[in-house]
Scaffold this active site. Structure first.
Site, PDB file in Angstrom:
ATOM      1  N   THR A 139     -12.566  -8.148  23.798  1.00  0.00           N
ATOM      2  CA  THR A 139     -13.248  -6.849  23.826  1.00  0.00           C
ATOM      3  C   THR A 139     -14.594  -6.977  23.110  1.00  0.00           C
ATOM      4  OG1 THR A 139     -11.112  -5.748  23.850  1.00  0.00           O
ATOM      5  CG2 THR A 139     -12.994  -4.416  23.182  1.00  0.00           C
TER       6      THR A 139
ATOM      7  N   LEU B  10       0.863  -1.179   0.000  1.00  0.00           N
ATOM      8  CA  LEU B  10       0.000   0.000   0.000  1.00  0.00           C
ATOM      9  C   LEU B  10       0.905   1.236   0.000  1.00  0.00           C
ATOM     10  CD1 LEU B  10      -2.962   1.143   0.544  1.00  0.00           C
ATOM     11  CD2 LEU B  10      -2.307   1.149   2.960  1.00  0.00           C
ATOM     12  N   TYR B  11       0.546   2.214  -0.809  1.00  0.00           N
ATOM     13  CA  TYR B  11       1.339   3.436  -0.884  1.00  0.00           C
ATOM     14  C   TYR B  11       0.472   4.619  -0.497  1.00  0.00           C
ATOM     15  CZ  TYR B  11       4.595   0.390  -3.211  1.00  0.00           C
ATOM     16  OH  TYR B  11       5.442  -0.659  -3.471  1.00  0.00           O
TER      17      TYR B  11
ATOM     18  N   TYR C 110      -4.246 -17.946  13.475  1.00  0.00           N
ATOM     19  CA  TYR C 110      -4.414 -16.638  14.137  1.00  0.00           C
ATOM     20  C   TYR C 110      -3.305 -16.433  15.170  1.00  0.00           C
ATOM     21  CZ  TYR C 110      -6.864 -12.866  16.658  1.00  0.00           C
ATOM     22  OH  TYR C 110      -7.215 -11.678  17.256  1.00  0.00           O
TER      23      TYR C 110
END
Ligand code: NAD
Ligand code: UDP
Length: 324
Positions: free
Chosen positions: A177, A65-66, A147
Site C-alpha cells: 500500500t 499498556l493499560y 518481519y
C-alpha cells in the site's frame, strides 16, 4: 452515524495509522494513538493534534499498556524492509510481544481487535494470485524473517486467543500500500522511485525489474480495514486487502518517470535476498464478506502521491534523505 466508540490505534503516527486515526475521528470516535515514533512522526498527525477526541501516547507495544477501549487496531510495526531489518530482534518483539500485549488488553477490556498482518506471510509464493487458504513459502532464517515470521506468529496468537478466550478478532493481510505521508527515506519502492524521479536521479530497479507487486492506494486500504472491523463477530479473516492489478517494477519505474516528467534513467541494482518474485491478492473474500474492492487506479494514486512528495521537494527533509 454509528455510536461513538473509544478506539486504540497502535502505530497510529505511521503512514497507514495516521490515515486510519483521521478516518475514525471523522466518524466521530475517540481515538487513542500509541506509537514509539520509530518510523512514525508527530508530523503525520499534526493536523488533528488539537482535536479533543484525539490523544497520543508515546509507548512501545512490547511493554504492557493499560487503557480502556472498545476496539483496537494493531498496526505498530515498521513495514519497510530497510527499517524492519535495522533492528530485527526489536521487529520480532514488536510483532510477537506487541500482539501478546494488545491481545491481553483486548481480553481484559473485552475489546474487538484487528491485526494488520501482511502478504509477507505468503513469502515467495508458489500459487498465484494468493488466496487466504495458502500457507505460504517463508524462509525462517533469512533477513526478511524477523518481519515475516513475526507477523505469522502474531496471526497464530490472534487465532489462539479466539479459540481459547473467544476474543473477537479480525486479521487483515495487507498487500503493498502506498500514498502521501510515506517517508522520503522509507525505502519502499514507490517512495524511492518518486523521490528519485523528482530529483532527476537514477531510478534504482533491483534485479531485472521483472518481479511484480500489486499496489493499493491508502484510502482504499483504510476503507477495507474499517469495513472489516465492522463485520459480524463470526468474520475473523484472515482476509486479503490489496489491489489485484499487478505491475512489474520496471513498468512502475517507467510510469513514475512519465508522470513526473523526469529526466531520470534506470539503474539496475542487485536483488535483495529472498525478494518475492510475484505478489497479487485474490480479494474474493473481502468482496464477499463486506463488499470491498479498491477504487483507485495506480496512475491516479501515484499522481496524488507525487503531489505530496513535490510539496516536500523544497524542504530540507527531502534533500537530506535523498534515496540511495
Ligand atoms: P510505518 O512504518 O509507517 O508505520 C508503523 C508505525 O508503527 C510507525 O508509526 C512506528 O513508529 C510504529 N511502531 C513501530 N514499532 C513500534 C513499537 N514497538 N511500539 C509502538 N509503535 C511502533 O508502516 P505502515 O506502512 O504504516 O504499516 C502499518 C502496519 O501495516 C504495519 O503493521 C505493517 O506491517 C502493516 N502493513 C503495511 C503494508 C504497507 O504496504 N504499507 C503492507 C502490509 C502490512
Ligand atoms: N525495489 C526496487 N527498487 C527500490 C526499492 C524496491 O526495485 O528502490 C523492489 C524490491 O526489490 C521489490 C519491490 O520493489 O521487488 C517492492 O519492494 P518494497 O520494499 O516496496 O516492498 P516488498 O518487497 O516488501 O513487497
Amino acid at each position: 452515524m454509528q455510536r461513538a466508540k473509544r478506539i486504540l490505534v497502535t502505530g497510529g503516527a505511521g503512514f497507514l495509522g495516521s490515515f486510519l486515526c483521521e478516518r475514525l475521528l471523522g466518524e466521530g470516535h475517540e481515538v487513542t494513538c500509541v506509537d514509539n515514533f520509530f518510523t512514525g512522526s508527530r508530523r503525520n498527525v499534526s493536523h488533528f493534534l488539537d482535536n479533543r477526541s484525539f490523544e497520543i501516547i508515546r509507548h512501545d507495544v512490547t511493554f504492557p499498556l493499560y487503557v480502556e477501549v472498545d476496539e483496537i487496531y494493531n498496526l505498530a510495526c515498521p513495514a519497510s524492509p530497510v527499517h524492519y531489518q535495522f533492528d530485527p530482534v526489536q521487529t520480532t518483539k514488536t510483532s510477537v510481544h506487541g500482539a501478546i500485549n494488545m491481545l491481553g488488553l483486548a481480553k481484559r477490556v473485552r475489546a474487538k481487535i484487528l491485526q494488520a498482518s501482511t502478504s509477507e506471510v505468503y513469502g515467495d509464493p508458489e500459487i498465484h494470485p494468493q488466496t487466504e487458504d495458502y500457507w505460504g513459502r517463508v524462509n525462517p532464517i533469512g533477513p526478511r524473517s524477523c518481519y515475516d515470521e513475526g507477523k505469522r506468529c502474531a496471526e497464530t496468537l490472534f487465532f489462539d486467543y479466539w479459540r481459547q478466550h473467544r476474543l473477537r478478532i479480525k486479521v487483515a493481510r495487507i498487500f503493498n500500500t502506498y500514498g502521501p505521508r510515506m517517508r522520503p527515506d522509507d525505502g519502499r519502492v514507490i517512495s524511492n522511485f518518486i523521490v528519485q524521479a523528482l530529483q532527476n536521479e537514477p531510478i534504482t530497479v533491483y534485479g531485472t525489474g521483472q518481479q511484480t507487486r500489486s499496489f493499493c492506494y491508502v484510502d482504499d486500504l483504510i476503507d477495507g480495514l474499517v469495513r472489516l472491523m465492522q463485520t459480524d463477530d463470526d468474520v475473523t479473516g484472515p482476509i486479503n486487502l490489496g489491489n489485484p492489478v499487478e505491475f512489474t517494477m520496471l513498468e512502475l519505474a517507467n510510469l513514475v518517470i512519465e508522470l513526473t516528467g523526469s529526466r531520470s534513467t534506470i539503474k539496475f541494482m542487485p536483488l535483495p535476498i529472498d525478494d518475492p518474485k510475484q505478489r497479487q491478492p485474490d480479494i474474493g473474500s473481502a468482496l464477499h464478506e463486506f463488499n470491498w474492492r479498491p477504487k483507485t487506479a495506480l496512475r491516479d494514486g501515484l499522481a496524488k502521491t507525487i503531489a505530496y512528495f513535490e510539496s516536500l521537494v523544497s524542504s530540507k527533509h527531502l534533500r537530506s534523505t535523498a534515496a540511495e
